[in-house]
Motif scaffolding. Structure first.
Motif, mmCIF file in Angstrom:
data_model
loop_
_atom_site.group_PDB
_atom_site.id
_atom_site.type_symbol
_atom_site.label_atom_id
_atom_site.label_comp_id
_atom_site.label_asym_id
_atom_site.label_seq_id
_atom_site.Cartn_x
_atom_site.Cartn_y
_atom_site.Cartn_z
ATOM 1 N N MET A 1 10.695 1.529 3.215
ATOM 2 C CA MET A 1 10.707 1.506 4.688
ATOM 3 C C MET A 1 9.748 0.433 5.195
ATOM 4 S SD MET A 1 11.284 4.059 7.360
ATOM 5 C CE MET A 1 10.824 4.091 9.036
ATOM 6 N N ILE A 2 10.259 -0.494 5.969
ATOM 7 C CA ILE A 2 9.415 -1.556 6.520
ATOM 8 C C ILE A 2 9.373 -1.418 8.039
ATOM 9 C CG2 ILE A 2 9.131 -4.058 6.787
ATOM 10 C CD1 ILE A 2 10.579 -4.427 4.122
ATOM 11 N N ILE A 3 8.168 -1.379 8.573
ATOM 12 C CA ILE A 3 8.001 -1.269 10.022
ATOM 13 C C ILE A 3 7.317 -2.533 10.536
ATOM 14 C CG2 ILE A 3 7.002 0.074 11.903
ATOM 15 C CD1 ILE A 3 7.089 2.487 10.055
ATOM 16 N N ALA A 4 7.958 -3.202 11.487
ATOM 17 C CA ALA A 4 7.432 -4.443 12.066
ATOM 18 C C ALA A 4 6.911 -4.150 13.466
ATOM 19 C CB ALA A 4 8.557 -5.476 12.145
ATOM 20 N N ILE A 5 5.647 -4.468 13.703
ATOM 21 C CA ILE A 5 5.077 -4.255 15.036
ATOM 22 C C ILE A 5 4.551 -5.587 15.565
ATOM 23 C CG2 ILE A 5 3.385 -2.976 16.399
ATOM 24 C CD1 ILE A 5 3.429 -0.772 14.388
ATOM 25 N N PHE B 1 2.087 8.312 7.760
ATOM 26 C CA PHE B 1 3.215 8.353 6.829
ATOM 27 C C PHE B 1 2.853 7.841 5.430
ATOM 28 C CE2 PHE B 1 4.951 8.216 11.129
ATOM 29 C CZ PHE B 1 5.845 9.276 11.093
ATOM 30 N N ASP B 2 1.567 7.623 5.183
ATOM 31 C CA ASP B 2 1.113 7.124 3.875
ATOM 32 C C ASP B 2 1.691 5.766 3.519
ATOM 33 O OD1 ASP B 2 -0.781 8.866 2.923
ATOM 34 O OD2 ASP B 2 0.736 10.322 2.275
ATOM 35 N N PHE B 3 1.896 4.918 4.512
ATOM 36 C CA PHE B 3 2.414 3.581 4.269
ATOM 37 C C PHE B 3 1.240 2.602 4.121
ATOM 38 C CE2 PHE B 3 6.524 4.478 6.943
ATOM 39 C CZ PHE B 3 6.988 5.290 5.920
ATOM 40 N N ALA B 4 1.511 1.478 3.485
ATOM 41 C CA ALA B 4 0.493 0.422 3.390
ATOM 42 C C ALA B 4 0.483 -0.356 4.707
ATOM 43 C CB ALA B 4 0.840 -0.510 2.241
ATOM 44 N N TYR B 5 -0.677 -0.899 5.063
ATOM 45 C CA TYR B 5 -0.793 -1.618 6.338
ATOM 46 C C TYR B 5 -1.290 -3.047 6.123
ATOM 47 C CZ TYR B 5 -3.002 -3.209 10.651
ATOM 48 O OH TYR B 5 -3.390 -3.956 11.726
ATOM 49 N N LEU B 6 -0.628 -3.996 6.756
ATOM 50 C CA LEU B 6 -1.123 -5.385 6.721
ATOM 51 C C LEU B 6 -1.278 -5.921 8.145
ATOM 52 C CD1 LEU B 6 -1.904 -7.920 5.082
ATOM 53 C CD2 LEU B 6 0.504 -8.630 5.226
ATOM 54 N N ASP B 7 -2.522 -6.317 8.449
ATOM 55 C CA ASP B 7 -2.841 -6.955 9.721
ATOM 56 C C ASP B 7 -2.622 -8.457 9.500
ATOM 57 O OD1 ASP B 7 -4.144 -8.238 11.780
ATOM 58 O OD2 ASP B 7 -6.098 -7.329 11.409
ATOM 59 N N THR B 8 -1.452 -8.968 9.887
ATOM 60 C CA THR B 8 -1.148 -10.372 9.555
ATOM 61 C C THR B 8 -1.979 -11.339 10.406
ATOM 62 O OG1 THR B 8 0.703 -10.631 11.118
ATOM 63 C CG2 THR B 8 1.220 -9.755 8.932
ATOM 64 N N GLY B 9 -2.455 -10.888 11.570
ATOM 65 C CA GLY B 9 -3.322 -11.736 12.389
ATOM 66 C C GLY B 9 -4.591 -12.091 11.634
ATOM 67 N N ALA B 10 -5.038 -11.165 10.759
ATOM 68 C CA ALA B 10 -6.266 -11.406 9.995
ATOM 69 C C ALA B 10 -6.098 -12.612 9.069
ATOM 70 C CB ALA B 10 -6.647 -10.161 9.192
ATOM 71 N N LEU B 11 -4.876 -12.865 8.612
ATOM 72 C CA LEU B 11 -4.641 -14.021 7.726
ATOM 73 C C LEU B 11 -4.860 -15.316 8.508
ATOM 74 C CD1 LEU B 11 -1.331 -12.771 6.023
ATOM 75 C CD2 LEU B 11 -3.651 -12.627 5.093
ATOM 76 N N TYR B 12 -4.292 -15.365 9.721
ATOM 77 C CA TYR B 12 -4.471 -16.555 10.563
ATOM 78 C C TYR B 12 -5.934 -16.696 11.002
ATOM 79 C CZ TYR B 12 0.562 -16.878 10.532
ATOM 80 O OH TYR B 12 1.858 -17.006 10.107
ATOM 81 N N ARG B 13 -6.561 -15.537 11.254
ATOM 82 C CA ARG B 13 -7.988 -15.568 11.624
ATOM 83 C C ARG B 13 -8.819 -16.120 10.462
ATOM 84 N NH1 ARG B 13 -10.048 -12.254 15.935
ATOM 85 N NH2 ARG B 13 -8.303 -11.598 17.225
ATOM 86 N N GLY C 1 2.041 1.401 -4.764
ATOM 87 C CA GLY C 1 3.300 2.150 -4.763
ATOM 88 C C GLY C 1 3.568 2.921 -3.482
ATOM 89 N N ALA C 2 2.982 2.483 -2.382
ATOM 90 C CA ALA C 2 3.203 3.172 -1.101
ATOM 91 C C ALA C 2 4.703 3.162 -0.778
ATOM 92 C CB ALA C 2 2.414 2.481 0.009
ATOM 93 N N PRO C 3 5.197 4.239 -0.158
ATOM 94 C CA PRO C 3 6.643 4.329 0.111
ATOM 95 C C PRO C 3 7.106 3.469 1.285
ATOM 96 C CG PRO C 3 5.519 6.289 0.918
ATOM 97 C CD PRO C 3 4.469 5.461 0.211
ATOM 98 N N GLY C 4 6.191 2.759 1.892
ATOM 99 C CA GLY C 4 6.577 1.918 3.013
ATOM 100 C C GLY C 4 5.445 0.992 3.391
ATOM 101 N N ALA C 5 5.751 0.045 4.297
ATOM 102 C CA ALA C 5 4.728 -0.898 4.744
ATOM 103 C C ALA C 5 4.839 -1.084 6.250
ATOM 104 C CB ALA C 5 4.912 -2.240 4.043
ATOM 105 N N VAL C 6 3.684 -1.151 6.883
ATOM 106 C CA VAL C 6 3.620 -1.460 8.316
ATOM 107 C C VAL C 6 2.932 -2.814 8.435
ATOM 108 C CG1 VAL C 6 2.825 -0.699 10.576
ATOM 109 C CG2 VAL C 6 3.234 0.998 8.779
ATOM 110 N N LEU C 7 3.577 -3.757 9.090
ATOM 111 C CA LEU C 7 2.962 -5.076 9.303
ATOM 112 C C LEU C 7 2.869 -5.307 10.800
ATOM 113 C CD1 LEU C 7 4.653 -5.334 6.484
ATOM 114 C CD2 LEU C 7 4.181 -7.750 6.752
#
Ligand code: C5P
Length: 210
Positions: free
Chosen positions: A1-5, A24-36, A108-114
């Motif tokens: 499951m991929i959630i795009a915000i 939901f026990d998903f992994a989280y990536l703050d993509t703004g942090a990469l640009y920062r 192995g998280a069942p989903g990712a939130v970016l």
């Protein structure tokens, strides 16, 4: 499951994304942090964030230690981030990392939130759920001001509002991956909603998809 915000600066995306990931026990990536991190790397070397060659090099060999640097959250870093984010080569260098995180979430998280600006449009166009979180520039500047005051940082409302508007203009006006809602994104205007209300709406969308 991929959630795009996606959404503009200080709309509350990060708080929402973190809360959904936790629920939901998903992994989280703050993509703004990469640009920062790219922007901060230049600032630390005393290089202007308009220097394309330096930004390209910093994004090709991203120093992950910068992700934990307290200066990552500074306004100046956000502003530098939005300048390097307009450079196509910088965006290309950061793309694989983001796509890979979404497709193979760590532990192995069942989903990712970016969360970011172009997750639903460019990074994960096939995401299972896309949310576009907005609020008026004034409401966002007010929230940012409160956040800074709580952290004991001196801040001025007019300066923050000007910064929020400048970043909106740069993020929406750039040619490569401009900030805009994906056609299939659900819009969440948080101007008159508190974080609990926003979370409940978003969580209902996630449950529908599960
Ligand atoms: O979300 P945050 O304020 O940390 O993002 C900093 C800057 O990084 C944004 O203003 C935007 O220019 C850039 N960004 C982007 N694409 C993303 C995430 C952030 O261009 N997916």
């Amino acid at each position: 499951m991929i959630i795009a915000i996606d959404g503009p600066a200080a709309a509350g995306k990060g708080t929402l994304a973190r809360r959904i990931a936790k629920e939901f026990d998903f992994a989280y990536l703050d993509t703004g942090a990469l640009y920062r991190a790219v922007g901060l790397s230049l600032l630390k070397q005393g290089i202007a964030p308009t220097d394309e060659a330096a930004a390209e090099a910093a994004s090709a060999a991203l120093d992950m230690a910068l992700m934990d640097d307290p200066a990552l959250r500074a306004e100046a870093t956000g502003s530098a981030a939005s300048q390097v984010a307009a450079m196509p080569k910088v965006r290309a260098n950061l793309l694989d990392f983001q796509k890979n995180f979404a497709l193979n979430p760590p532990d192995g998280a069942p989903g990712a939130v970016l969360d970011g600006r172009d997750i639903g449009t460019v990074v994960c166009p096939d995401a299972d759920l896309k949310l576009f979180v907005t609020a008026s520039a004034e409401v966002r500047a007010e929230r940012r001001l409160k956040e800074m005051q709580e952290r004991g940082i001196a801040a001025d409302f007019d300066a923050i509002l000007a910064d929020v508007k400048a970043r909106d203009e740069r993020d929406m006006g750039r040619k490569d991956a401009p900030l805009k809602p994906a056609e299939d994104a659900h819009l969440l205007d948080t101007s008159n909603l508190d974080i609990d209300a926003v979370f409940l709406r978003a969580a209902a969308f996630v449950k529908e998809r599960l």
